[in-house]
Design an enzyme around this catalytic site. Structure first.
Site, PDB file in Angstrom:
ATOM      1  N   CYS A 107      15.222  51.301  11.992  1.00 34.57           N
ATOM      2  CA  CYS A 107      15.958  50.191  11.385  1.00 34.57           C
ATOM      3  C   CYS A 107      15.699  50.208   9.871  1.00 34.57           C
ATOM      4  CB  CYS A 107      15.498  48.879  12.021  1.00 34.57           C
ATOM      5  SG  CYS A 107      16.303  47.435  11.325  1.00 34.57           S
ATOM      6  N   CYS A 117      13.582  42.621  15.779  1.00 33.89           N
ATOM      7  CA  CYS A 117      14.298  43.871  16.025  1.00 33.89           C
ATOM      8  C   CYS A 117      13.237  44.885  16.439  1.00 33.89           C
ATOM      9  CB  CYS A 117      15.025  44.346  14.765  1.00 33.89           C
ATOM     10  SG  CYS A 117      15.569  46.061  14.914  1.00 33.89           S
ATOM     11  N   CYS A 119      20.748  47.406  12.212  1.00 31.52           N
ATOM     12  CA  CYS A 119      20.760  48.671  12.958  1.00 31.52           C
ATOM     13  C   CYS A 119      21.417  48.546  14.318  1.00 31.52           C
ATOM     14  CB  CYS A 119      19.338  49.215  13.112  1.00 31.52           C
ATOM     15  SG  CYS A 119      18.366  48.299  14.318  1.00 31.52           S
ATOM     16  N   LYS A 162      10.645   3.462   3.165  1.00 33.65           N
ATOM     17  CA  LYS A 162      10.551   4.912   2.988  1.00 33.65           C
ATOM     18  C   LYS A 162      11.220   5.321   1.680  1.00 33.65           C
ATOM     19  CE  LYS A 162       9.891   7.432   6.467  1.00 33.65           C
ATOM     20  NZ  LYS A 162       9.560   7.824   7.705  1.00 33.65           N
ATOM     21  N   CYS A 201      20.485  43.373  16.063  1.00 30.03           N
ATOM     22  CA  CYS A 201      20.004  43.446  14.686  1.00 30.03           C
ATOM     23  C   CYS A 201      21.182  43.667  13.743  1.00 30.03           C
ATOM     24  CB  CYS A 201      18.994  44.582  14.558  1.00 30.03           C
ATOM     25  SG  CYS A 201      18.468  44.849  12.862  1.00 30.03           S
ATOM     26  N   TYR A 241      -6.754   2.391   6.480  1.00 30.83           N
ATOM     27  CA  TYR A 241      -5.917   1.277   6.023  1.00 30.83           C
ATOM     28  C   TYR A 241      -5.792   0.109   6.996  1.00 30.83           C
ATOM     29  CZ  TYR A 241      -2.760   4.464   8.486  1.00 30.83           C
ATOM     30  OH  TYR A 241      -2.200   5.313   9.385  1.00 30.83           O
ATOM     31  N   ASP A 296       1.351  10.376   4.140  1.00 34.24           N
ATOM     32  CA  ASP A 296       2.106  11.201   5.076  1.00 34.24           C
ATOM     33  C   ASP A 296       1.208  12.265   5.704  1.00 34.24           C
ATOM     34  OD1 ASP A 296       4.189  12.127   6.502  1.00 34.24           O
ATOM     35  OD2 ASP A 296       5.191  13.144   4.834  1.00 34.24           O
ATOM     36  N   GLU A 324       0.850  -1.193   0.000  1.00 36.15           N
ATOM     37  CA  GLU A 324       0.000   0.000   0.000  1.00 36.15           C
ATOM     38  C   GLU A 324       0.878   1.233   0.000  1.00 36.15           C
ATOM     39  OE1 GLU A 324      -2.219  -0.156   3.661  1.00 36.15           O
ATOM     40  OE2 GLU A 324      -2.824  -2.220   3.245  1.00 36.15           O
ATOM     41  N   LYS A 374       2.190   4.602   1.691  1.00 31.92           N
ATOM     42  CA  LYS A 374       2.290   5.135   3.041  1.00 31.92           C
ATOM     43  C   LYS A 374       1.944   6.617   2.964  1.00 31.92           C
ATOM     44  CE  LYS A 374       5.396   5.128   7.038  1.00 31.92           C
ATOM     45  NZ  LYS A 374       5.148   6.484   7.450  1.00 31.92           N
TER      46      LYS A 374
HETATM   47  S1  IVH Z   1      -0.463   0.379   8.931  1.00 30.71           S
HETATM   48  C1  IVH Z   1       0.226  -2.058  12.675  1.00 30.71           C
HETATM   49  N1  IVH Z   1      -0.705   1.462   6.560  1.00 30.71           N
HETATM   50  O1  IVH Z   1       2.676   5.171   9.091  1.00 30.71           O
HETATM   51  C2  IVH Z   1       0.071  -1.336  11.398  1.00 30.71           C
HETATM   52  N2  IVH Z   1       0.242   2.769   8.312  1.00 30.71           N
HETATM   53  O2  IVH Z   1       5.090   4.271  10.876  1.00 30.71           O
HETATM   54  C3  IVH Z   1      -0.277   0.077  11.597  1.00 30.71           C
HETATM   55  N3  IVH Z   1       0.798   5.092   7.654  1.00 30.71           N
HETATM   56  O3  IVH Z   1       1.434   5.242  12.377  1.00 30.71           O
HETATM   57  C4  IVH Z   1      -0.077   1.014  10.498  1.00 30.71           C
HETATM   58  N4  IVH Z   1       0.105   4.922   5.565  1.00 30.71           N
HETATM   59  O4  IVH Z   1       0.344   6.766  10.651  1.00 30.71           O
HETATM   60  C5  IVH Z   1      -0.295   1.638   7.838  1.00 30.71           C
HETATM   61  N5  IVH Z   1      -1.038   2.335   4.424  1.00 30.71           N
HETATM   62  C6  IVH Z   1      -0.630   2.494   5.680  1.00 30.71           C
HETATM   63  C7  IVH Z   1      -0.096   3.731   6.148  1.00 30.71           C
HETATM   64  C8  IVH Z   1       0.352   3.823   7.479  1.00 30.71           C
HETATM   65  C9  IVH Z   1       0.627   5.727   6.480  1.00 30.71           C
HETATM   66  C10 IVH Z   1       1.401   5.700   8.861  1.00 30.71           C
HETATM   67  C11 IVH Z   1       0.622   5.487  10.128  1.00 30.71           C
HETATM   68  C12 IVH Z   1       1.545   4.761  11.066  1.00 30.71           C
HETATM   69  C13 IVH Z   1       2.881   5.060  10.482  1.00 30.71           C
HETATM   70  C14 IVH Z   1       3.795   3.899  10.774  1.00 30.71           C
END
Ligand code: IVH
Length: 667
Positions: free
Chosen positions: A429, A423, A408, A311, A405, A224, A116, A112, A114
């Site tokens: 200034c 400042c 001045c 990551k 500053c 998720y 942010d 999936e 991740k």
């Molecule tokens: S699963 C036990 N799935 O990443 C599994 N986390 O470092 C729990 N996050 O705290 C998390 N996308 O805030 C999962 N597709 C995804 C995610 C995801 C973002 C974040 C989440 C979690 C952190 C983990």
């Protein structure tokens, strides 16, 4: 159940469905206008039937002004984080560990994105949202339910069937790039500190104590992870598909993989493609699909053994820090900037990076001459994320924030609770004075045709000490100066003369009162109408103006408490600038386009006179008694029963104070 009550239920169901079509599927099936009509009908009926109150009604999506106190709540299942990996080799190690842990049995990995943002836990009982809690320390978090109800992609009442009577679902609250940029643009205009990235903006928004503000922040969500004792399926993937059918926003960017190669393909594809997504992502999450196998693999003390995050590599470069310079803004705020050896970073050459404030420099323990890592993530300006300690020579001095500053020499001040140093020498200034003049002449303010260099030049020649001096410049003063011919002198003097017609709201913006941006100035001028009213307005009066909070109100009062500012304003008045709105400028909008209103009862946020004035200034008409020609009855508390009966008989549309505010809100 009577007809009204039944209508309330059917409107709620219908509006929930349209909400889902619009926000989750991006596929609306009715117009915004029809949606608003139905919503208004629901709100009117709910006002008449308090016994039908429901915190999960779609009418609650708009939030409220009541201040929220966040209760701490213990999570039913602790909210763990994931182990991180940064290379495909580490992903292969994870794959091996899972394989060995399961004794060589076949398994599937779900890949999936991740997302942010900031994580959230949602609890549903009997298909209704009962609680939304932040991650907190993983054991307990803040109850942010009221705020989460305003997020349109989070279902308040589930659709379909087959959902367990009690379950939890976790996911990420996100601020899409477009909303983030818009929010920062507004904050810049009001000189409020900017959010560094959408993640901070999303978590900052969830912690707002006023859910109405959260509703305006345009947050989104992806869910998720489903938890509970009676889940619909025995795999993670199928559970999420079920959650999708109940109305949750579940990403389509999800793939079941059987081989490592399929996992790598997913990673490589999204490493590029994610740049086209409307929300920020920072990696890929890999999860074992079978719940039985997840249980078999179990947990370490901090993270599950059945899942891991990969990551994405942030684009990063390493270069030398040559020096730090300090910029002084027109309000005196000091911004430290790193001067770097030029380095190539995601397609551009980076020479400078923001160092934010003194605490940031301290936390990095920067030394001049250090080799530093520069990253360009989702952020607008490249940032320094670390120092290569191995490359540090002994000769470089520790970077210390300036205490005077740089322009001045005044001793800097730092206000309690603020990250920035200022400042305080705003009267002498040079960059502050020049900055104020540049602001004064800018296009959204007085629109005077003069550039930065000329301001600098006139300032040095002693012709300009503050912006009121523009109005005593004469062609003869200018035409003798270097590079200033008769024609350019005439153009400037004409442009200054023209600025005397600039409407009051822009003059007010031009004054450069801290936190009073162009939009705030417009609201202030539109409502208080002339400078004298603003100068003498009480705190309570100021905060009644739309979008003006405590901080802006205090700043306005501070400004006019200083006799030097009052004298400056008086000089501008004598020069003939506009310090009051003209009658035709009193019109705020035509959103009520000739509609007639009867006001009855009492209201929370406006007096009746204020409401009357607002009706007129938005192009509507006030009438004193209800007739068949009346368009709206603006109904407050304690309204007389006779009026109510008459309005119902004549089928006059009844609106609340909140409905009215929505009608006149700018789109
Ligand atoms: S699963 C036990 N799935 O990443 C599994 N986390 O470092 C729990 N996050 O705290 C998390 N996308 O805030 C999962 N597709 C995804 C995610 C995801 C973002 C974040 C989440 C979690 C952190 C983990």
């Amino acid at each position: 159940m009577n007809a009204d009550q039944q209508r309330i239920l059917s409107l709620r169901e219908e509006l929930n469905r349209h909400n889902y079509d619009y926000y989750v599927l991006s596929n609306p099936t009715i117009s915004d206008f029809e949606f608003d009509q139905k919503m208004r009908e629901l709100q009117d009926l709910e006002a008449l039937h308090p016994e039908m109150d429901d915190p999960n009604s779609p009418s609650r999506r708009v939030g409220s002004d009541l201040s929220i106190e966040f209760k701490q709540v213990k999570h039913q299942y602790p909210m763990l984080s994931l182990g991180n990996t940064y290379s495909q080799a580490e992903v292969a190690d994870f794959f091996d560990r899972v394989n060995r842990g399961l004794g060589g049995a076949p398994f599937e990995i779900v890949c999936e994105l991740k997302y942010d943002g900031t994580s959230i836990s949602l609890v549903y009982e009997e298909g209704r949202l009962v609680r939304a809690v932040t991650r907190g320390d993983g054991e307990k978090g803040d109850d942010v339910t009221e705020n989460v109800r305003t997020i349109r992609t989070i279902p308040l009442i589930l659709s379909g069937d087959g959902y367990p009577s009690n379950f939890e679902i976790r996911g990420e609250i996100l601020m899409p790039w477009a909303s983030f940029e818009e929010l920062n643009r507004k904050r810049a205009e009001q000189e409020e500190p900017l959010f560094a990235n959408p993640r901070n903006a999303a978590s900052g928004s969830l912690k707002q104590q006023n859910s109405k503000i959260v509703a305006e922040r345009k947050l989104d969500s992806y869910l998720y992870y489903l938890l509970g004792e009676e889940l619909p399926a025995d795999t993670h993937y199928d559970n999420l598909q079920a959650a999708k059918s109940w109305g949750f926003k579940v990403s389509d960017a999800m793939r079941k993989c059987r081989t490592l190669q399929e996992v790598f393909d997913f990673i490589n594809y999204w490493d590029v493609e994610r740049k086209n997504l409307p929300v920020a992502t920072d990696g890929i999450v890999l999860k074992v699909n079978s719940i039985a196998q997840q249980k078999e693999l179990g947990y370490t003390s901090k993270t599950p053994r059945w899942a891991i995050a990969y990551k994405f590599q942030a684009e990063r470069a390493c270069t030398r820090l040559n020096s730090i310079s300090y910029q002084v803004g027109r309000t005196g705020a000091i911004t430290p900037v790193a001067n770097l050896d030029p380095v190539q970073l995601s397609g551009t050459v980076v020479k400078r990076a923001s160092l934010h404030n003194a605490d940031f420099i301290e936390s990095l323990d920067l030394h001049i001459g250090d080799m530093v890592y520069v990253e360009k993530g989702g952020e607008i300006i490249p940032k320094i994320v670390g120092v290569d300690m191995d490359a540090r020579s002994n000769s470089g001095e520790k970077a210390l924030f300036v205490d005077v500053c740089p322009e001045c020499g005044a001793k800097l001040v730092r206000m309690e609770g603020e990250a920035a140093h200022y400042c305080p020498n705003d009267e002498a200034c040079p960059p502050q004075i020049k900055g104020k003049m540049e602001h004064f002449v800018s296009r959204k303010a007085m629109n005077i045709n003069i550039g930065e260099e000329s301001i600098d030049y006139f300032y040095k020649k002693g012709l300009l000490k503050d912006s009121s001096d523009f109005y005593s410049l004469k062609e003869t003063d200018l035409s003798g100066l270097e590079r200033w011919g008769a024609q350019s002198a005439k153009n400037l003097v004409d442009s200054i003369a023209d600025s005397k017609n600039v409407p009051f709201d822009r003059v007010l913006f031009a004054l450069g009162i801290r936190y009073v941006g162009a939009t705030t100035a417009k609201k202030l001028a539109g409502e208080l109408r002339c400078i004298e009213e603003i100068e003498t307005a009480s705190f309570d009066r100021l905060v009644q103006v739309d979008e003006i909070g405590d901080r802006i109100a205090l700043s306005i009062m501070d400004y006019f408490r200083n006799p030097k500012n009052v004298a400056f304003v008086n000089r501008l008045k004598e020069a003939g600038l506009q310090f009051a709105m003209k009658d035709e400028e009193n019109r705020l909008s035509d959103s009520l386009g000739g509609k007639s209103f009867v006001i009855s009862g009492t209201f929370d946020r406006h007096s009746r006179d204020e409401l009357k004035e607002l009706i007129e200034r938005h192009g509507g008409k006030n009438v004193s008694s209800i007739s068949s020609k009346t368009d709206y009855l603006l109904a407050g508390a304690n309204m007389g029963p006779a009026k109510l009966e008459k309005a119902q008989k004549l089928n006059i549309k009844m609106i609340s104070e909140a409905d009215f505010e929505k009608m006149i809100a700018e789109v």
